[in-house]
Design a protein around this motif. Sequence first.
Motif, PDB file in Angstrom:
ATOM      1  N   ILE A 213      -9.525  -4.514  -1.802  1.00 10.14           N
ATOM      2  CA  ILE A 213      -8.503  -5.258  -0.991  1.00 10.14           C
ATOM      3  C   ILE A 213      -8.316  -6.914  -1.116  1.00 10.14           C
ATOM      4  CG2 ILE A 213      -8.500  -6.226   1.584  1.00 10.14           C
ATOM      5  CD1 ILE A 213      -9.512  -3.282   2.586  1.00 10.14           C
ATOM      6  N   ASN A 214      -9.595  -7.155  -1.744  1.00  7.86           N
ATOM      7  CA  ASN A 214      -9.477  -8.724  -2.159  1.00  7.86           C
ATOM      8  C   ASN A 214      -8.561  -8.849  -3.266  1.00  7.86           C
ATOM      9  OD1 ASN A 214     -11.257 -10.608  -0.696  1.00  7.86           O
ATOM     10  ND2 ASN A 214     -13.016  -9.201  -1.071  1.00  7.86           N
ATOM     11  N   VAL A 215      -8.802  -7.885  -4.190  1.00  4.97           N
ATOM     12  CA  VAL A 215      -7.883  -7.908  -5.512  1.00  4.97           C
ATOM     13  C   VAL A 215      -6.309  -7.647  -4.846  1.00  4.97           C
ATOM     14  CG1 VAL A 215      -7.367  -6.614  -7.527  1.00  4.97           C
ATOM     15  CG2 VAL A 215      -9.561  -7.000  -6.851  1.00  4.97           C
ATOM     16  N   ALA A 216      -5.981  -6.787  -4.277  1.00  7.76           N
ATOM     17  CA  ALA A 216      -4.787  -6.699  -3.388  1.00  7.76           C
ATOM     18  C   ALA A 216      -4.453  -7.885  -3.090  1.00  7.76           C
ATOM     19  CB  ALA A 216      -4.821  -5.428  -2.815  1.00  7.76           C
ATOM     20  N   MET A 217      -4.956  -8.468  -2.227  1.00 10.48           N
ATOM     21  CA  MET A 217      -4.428  -9.474  -1.516  1.00 10.48           C
ATOM     22  C   MET A 217      -4.365 -10.952  -2.457  1.00 10.48           C
ATOM     23  SD  MET A 217      -6.964  -9.607   1.899  1.00 10.48           S
ATOM     24  CE  MET A 217      -6.174 -11.032   2.569  1.00 10.48           C
ATOM     25  N   TYR A 218      -5.034 -10.818  -3.401  1.00 13.91           N
ATOM     26  CA  TYR A 218      -4.876 -11.846  -4.388  1.00 13.91           C
ATOM     27  C   TYR A 218      -3.412 -11.718  -5.204  1.00 13.91           C
ATOM     28  CZ  TYR A 218      -4.782 -14.422  -8.942  1.00 13.91           C
ATOM     29  OH  TYR A 218      -4.553 -15.057  -9.874  1.00 13.91           O
ATOM     30  N   VAL A 219      -3.243 -10.648  -5.518  1.00 11.99           N
ATOM     31  CA  VAL A 219      -2.025 -10.044  -6.474  1.00 11.99           C
ATOM     32  C   VAL A 219      -0.560 -10.257  -5.473  1.00 11.99           C
ATOM     33  CG1 VAL A 219      -0.970  -8.060  -7.390  1.00 11.99           C
ATOM     34  CG2 VAL A 219      -3.115  -8.528  -7.880  1.00 11.99           C
ATOM     35  N   THR A 220      -0.718  -9.761  -4.156  1.00 12.68           N
ATOM     36  CA  THR A 220       0.347  -9.759  -3.304  1.00 12.68           C
ATOM     37  C   THR A 220       0.634 -11.172  -2.877  1.00 12.68           C
ATOM     38  OG1 THR A 220      -0.914  -9.093  -1.455  1.00 12.68           O
ATOM     39  CG2 THR A 220       0.467  -7.262  -2.548  1.00 12.68           C
ATOM     40  N   GLY A 221      -0.433 -11.770  -2.612  1.00 14.40           N
ATOM     41  CA  GLY A 221      -0.253 -13.180  -2.229  1.00 14.40           C
ATOM     42  C   GLY A 221       0.487 -14.251  -3.432  1.00 14.40           C
ATOM     43  N   SER A 222       0.004 -13.923  -4.505  1.00 17.58           N
ATOM     44  CA  SER A 222       0.559 -14.591  -5.861  1.00 17.58           C
ATOM     45  C   SER A 222       1.819 -14.245  -5.996  1.00 17.58           C
ATOM     46  CB  SER A 222      -0.272 -14.106  -7.052  1.00 17.58           C
ATOM     47  OG  SER A 222      -1.607 -14.622  -7.028  1.00 17.58           O
ATOM     48  N   LEU A 223       2.190 -12.970  -5.727  1.00 14.00           N
ATOM     49  CA  LEU A 223       3.656 -12.754  -5.862  1.00 14.00           C
ATOM     50  C   LEU A 223       4.577 -13.009  -4.588  1.00 14.00           C
ATOM     51  CD1 LEU A 223       3.434  -8.915  -6.978  1.00 14.00           C
ATOM     52  CD2 LEU A 223       4.041 -10.756  -8.373  1.00 14.00           C
TER      53      LEU A 223
ATOM     54  N   GLY B  74      12.727  -7.523   8.648  1.00 15.87           N
ATOM     55  CA  GLY B  74      12.735  -8.854   8.019  1.00 15.87           C
ATOM     56  C   GLY B  74      11.615  -8.888   7.055  1.00 15.87           C
ATOM     57  N   TYR B  75      10.822  -7.919   6.793  1.00 11.35           N
ATOM     58  CA  TYR B  75       9.521  -8.116   6.007  1.00 11.35           C
ATOM     59  C   TYR B  75       9.630  -6.878   5.145  1.00 11.35           C
ATOM     60  CZ  TYR B  75       7.724 -12.012   8.703  1.00 11.35           C
ATOM     61  OH  TYR B  75       7.936 -13.192   9.395  1.00 11.35           O
ATOM     62  N   ALA B  76      10.555  -6.164   4.749  1.00  8.46           N
ATOM     63  CA  ALA B  76      10.576  -5.087   4.059  1.00  8.46           C
ATOM     64  C   ALA B  76       9.864  -5.153   2.772  1.00  8.46           C
ATOM     65  CB  ALA B  76      12.016  -4.464   3.740  1.00  8.46           C
ATOM     66  N   MET B  77      10.239  -5.934   2.014  1.00 12.95           N
ATOM     67  CA  MET B  77       9.408  -6.206   0.515  1.00 12.95           C
ATOM     68  C   MET B  77       7.978  -6.080   0.737  1.00 12.95           C
ATOM     69  SD  MET B  77      11.424  -5.686  -1.940  1.00 12.95           S
ATOM     70  CE  MET B  77      10.398  -6.321  -3.283  1.00 12.95           C
ATOM     71  N   GLN B  78       7.535  -7.010   1.613  1.00 12.50           N
ATOM     72  CA  GLN B  78       6.213  -7.182   1.870  1.00 12.50           C
ATOM     73  C   GLN B  78       5.547  -5.901   2.452  1.00 12.50           C
ATOM     74  OE1 GLN B  78       8.561  -9.416   2.817  1.00 12.50           O
ATOM     75  NE2 GLN B  78       7.941 -11.657   2.287  1.00 12.50           N
ATOM     76  N   ALA B  79       6.264  -5.649   3.249  1.00 11.90           N
ATOM     77  CA  ALA B  79       5.628  -4.181   3.920  1.00 11.90           C
ATOM     78  C   ALA B  79       5.313  -3.121   2.940  1.00 11.90           C
ATOM     79  CB  ALA B  79       6.503  -3.701   5.187  1.00 11.90           C
ATOM     80  N   ALA B  80       6.380  -2.887   2.196  1.00 14.40           N
ATOM     81  CA  ALA B  80       6.165  -2.111   1.109  1.00 14.40           C
ATOM     82  C   ALA B  80       5.116  -2.392   0.088  1.00 14.40           C
ATOM     83  CB  ALA B  80       7.712  -1.937   0.146  1.00 14.40           C
TER      84      ALA B  80
END
Length: 142
Positions: free
Chosen positions: A19-29, A95-101
């Motif tokens: 989860i930490n790794v995923a949060m870093y990646v999605t947050g960076s994007l 309004g957050y379709a990309m982030q939700a995906a």
Amino acid sequence: MKERIIETAKYFFISTVLINVAMYVTGSLFAPDQKFGYEVMIYPLIYGFLACIPSFIMYTNRELSVRQALIHKIIQLIIIVAIIEAMVFRGNISGYAMQAAAVAGSVVAIYVGVVLIRYKMDQKTAQEMTDQLKVFQNKVIT
């Protein structure tokens, strides 16, 4: 029950790291310039805990067939995605379709990663037990 708690603890810690790794990646994007305080450090632990809930709810002592186990895992994954999406977006995904995906994709990737890591760990344990059994059998036979 003790064994189930140990298995869930393994699942929790593996999940939390991924989860930490995923949060870093999605947050960076999606929000590379955003800075957070220390309070965000608790979220991976909360998400890891929430991801463990379906394994307690769906626990069974019964031996499942491969098909039943697969269906069990799929249902568990759907529940985890729903819980995490509800927690992250607080029910407001519009309004957050990309982030939700991206979050859903991250949850799926984390789940698959956890399943594969646990499989490898179980495989290693089984191999060690097999080796020990062979040593024991050789001592008894000779």
